[in-house]
Design a protein around this motif. Structure first.
Motif, short mmCIF file in Angstrom:
data_model
loop_
_atom_site.label_atom_id
_atom_site.label_comp_id
_atom_site.label_asym_id
_atom_site.label_seq_id
_atom_site.Cartn_x
_atom_site.Cartn_y
_atom_site.Cartn_z
N VAL A 28 9.75 74.24 41.05
CA VAL A 28 9.57 74.52 43.14
C VAL A 28 10.81 73.46 43.54
N VAL A 29 11.29 73.56 44.26
CA VAL A 29 11.94 73.12 45.47
C VAL A 29 11.29 72.65 47.08
N ALA A 30 10.88 72.00 46.54
CA ALA A 30 10.40 71.52 48.25
C ALA A 30 11.29 70.30 49.29
N ALA A 31 11.77 70.78 49.62
CA ALA A 31 13.03 69.88 50.43
C ALA A 31 13.15 69.98 51.28
N GLY A 32 12.22 70.03 52.07
CA GLY A 32 12.48 70.27 53.50
C GLY A 32 13.52 70.28 54.01
N GLY A 33 14.31 69.23 55.13
CA GLY A 33 15.34 69.18 55.63
C GLY A 33 16.37 69.49 55.11
N TRP A 34 17.07 68.96 53.14
CA TRP A 34 17.69 68.79 52.47
C TRP A 34 17.62 70.36 51.82
N LEU A 35 17.49 71.05 51.98
CA LEU A 35 17.01 72.34 51.32
C LEU A 35 18.59 72.92 52.03
N PRO A 36 19.21 73.15 53.31
CA PRO A 36 20.62 73.61 53.51
C PRO A 36 21.91 73.11 52.14
N ASP A 37 21.94 72.16 51.90
CA ASP A 37 22.55 71.49 51.11
C ASP A 37 22.42 71.63 49.84
N LEU A 38 21.20 71.70 49.62
CA LEU A 38 21.02 71.92 47.74
C LEU A 38 21.00 73.59 47.39
N LEU A 39 20.58 74.34 48.92
CA LEU A 39 20.55 76.21 48.18
C LEU A 39 21.57 76.43 47.18
N THR A 40 23.10 75.72 48.03
CA THR A 40 23.81 76.15 46.85
C THR A 40 24.61 75.02 45.40
N GLU A 41 23.46 74.59 45.17
CA GLU A 41 23.55 73.65 43.98
C GLU A 41 22.36 74.31 43.38
N LEU A 42 21.43 75.16 43.67
CA LEU A 42 20.59 75.76 42.34
C LEU A 42 20.72 77.17 41.63
N ALA A 43 20.09 76.70 41.07
CA ALA A 43 20.76 77.70 39.69
C ALA A 43 19.68 79.53 40.17
N LEU A 44 20.05 79.99 41.60
CA LEU A 44 19.24 81.10 42.11
C LEU A 44 20.55 82.61 42.08
N PRO A 45 20.14 83.95 42.39
CA PRO A 45 20.83 84.61 41.98
C PRO A 45 21.60 84.85 43.66
N GLU A 46 22.26 85.06 43.89
CA GLU A 46 23.21 85.25 45.17
C GLU A 46 22.99 85.57 45.75
N ALA A 47 22.61 87.22 45.22
CA ALA A 47 21.45 87.78 45.79
C ALA A 47 20.47 87.06 47.14
N PHE A 48 19.22 86.60 45.87
CA PHE A 48 18.58 85.57 46.30
C PHE A 48 19.09 84.78 47.95
N THR A 49 20.19 84.04 47.83
CA THR A 49 20.54 82.92 48.37
C THR A 49 20.49 84.01 49.79
#
Length: 376
Positions: free
Chosen positions: A189-210
């Motif tokens: 569960v990613v609850a990173a607040g204002g750090w989420l924009p930097d972290l999003l590309t470093e998560l194992a998420l499908p490109e379409a989801f991101t």
């Protein structure tokens, strides 16, 4: 391998940890600093709790969240001080809010400007919505209370853990830290607040989801504490939409030494790339705007701030939240400066996603909506 790893121990992450552990899941919380630290969005003792929204969905969600606040307080935490709330101004719609609150059965009054001026030491030029069930939340104490509950149900907290990425690993995920450490988990569960924009590309998420997620705008907001001219006993929270700015205020509580009103311009701070780019500097132009507002509209305050601070807002274009999931990763972003009041409910919604129950409003799930549009 841990069952569920939660990234972030602010209001959102602490709530997720509490509700997931309460439901019987194995939970580890990773926090880069300390819970509710000052560079995040959950520090301090003063956040607005209010029912007034233009949409029934949010009013109903506040009512659900209120049950969670009562649950925490029943366990011994003092979190919510009832002050009531006012909504007014040329750019506001107090009558529309009143209709929504009436339909939801929330106690309120719609007052004329003169009647409101006789009751509160504020300037009013439009009708005013008053609802007495609103108040001030102690955000920092809420984080502590939710983490206490999470630990009571078996969760653990690891501090000084700066997450730099999440990668697929075996049947689950490996969460990496900047210092080379790692933790394996079945789900994240990613609850990173204002750090989420930097972290999003470093998560194992499908490109379409991101790609389907809304643009996240991080702002370094600025807030000021002004002394009361009197004892301050009758001061509510308020939101005032003038023709050129939105201002909110609330009793400052512990942050203000119990002696002043916290006043700020909503989304008046500068845009930054992410929380990592904040500098904690209060800008003079914003200070001048807010002081001029206090001089004109708040006769019950001395227009000289005795304290000031910065904080973070992480906004979506619609001001809706993001509570969505792709495979084993859940993204929780309680955004746009109004998420604190929903904290106990956020963890319930995350738990519903993790357990496959469809109780999260579809508008909070942009990735799911995109998948449905692209399905053949």
């Amino acid at each position: 391998m841990t069952g569920i790893t939660v990234i972030g121990a602010g209001l959102a992450g602490s709530s997720a940890a509490w509700r997931l552990a309460q439901a019987g899941h194995e939970v580890v919380v990773l926090e880069q600093d300390t819970p509710a630290h000052r560079r995040g969005s959950s520090h301090g003792s003063a956040r607005i709790f209010r029912y007034a929204y233009a949409e029934r969905l949010y009013v109903d969600l506040v009512r659900e969240s209120a049950r969670g606040w009562a649950e925490l307080e029943a366990a011994g935490a003092a979190l919510l001080t009832r002050t009531g709330a006012l909504d007014h101004g040329e750019g506001h719609d107090p009558a529309g809010f009143a209709r929504v609150l009436a339909a939801a059965g929330v106690e309120h009054e719609l007052l004329g400007a003169a009647e409101a001026s006789a009751r509160w030491d504020l300037e009013f030029t439009t009708p005013v919505l008053w609802h007495p069930g609103a108040g001030v939340l102690d955000a920092e104490a809420a984080v502590v209370a939710m983490l206490d509950q999470a630990r009571a149900h078996g969760a653990s907290l690891q501090q000084g853990w700066r997450v730099t990425g999440v990668r697929r690993h075996g049947r689950g995920y490996r969460v990496h830290a900047g210092d080379g450490r790692w933790v394996d988990a079945e789900q994240v569960v990613v609850a990173a607040g204002g750090w989420l924009p930097d972290l999003l590309t470093e998560l194992a998420l499908p490109e379409a989801f991101t790609a389907a997620l809304p643009l996240l705008e991080v702002r370094q907001e600025q807030a000021y504490h002004f002394p009361y001219t009197g004892d301050g006993d009758n001061w509510p929270t308020f939101i005032h939409r003038t023709e050129d700015m939105v201002v909110y205020g609330l009793p400052g509580g512990r942050d203000a030494g119990w002696s002043g009103q916290k006043v700020a311009e909503y989304n008046g701070g500068r845009r930054i790339r992410s929380a990592g780019a904040q500098d904690g500097v209060v800008h003079g132009e914003n200070r001048r705007r807010v002081v001029a507002y206090v001089e004109r509209h708040l006769p019950g305050l001395v227009p000289e701030p005795y304290a000031e601070t910065t904080c973070l807002f992480t906004n979506t274009p619609t001001e809706d939240f993001v509570i969505d999931r792709a495979e084993g990763i859940t993204v929780l972003s309680a955004c746009s400066g109004h998420g604190a009041k929903f904290a106990p409910l956020l963890g319930e919604l995350v738990t519903a996603l993790v357990e496959g129950r469809g109780t999260v409003p579809e508008r909070f799930r942009p990735g799911r909506a995109s998948a449905a549009r692209n399905r053949p």
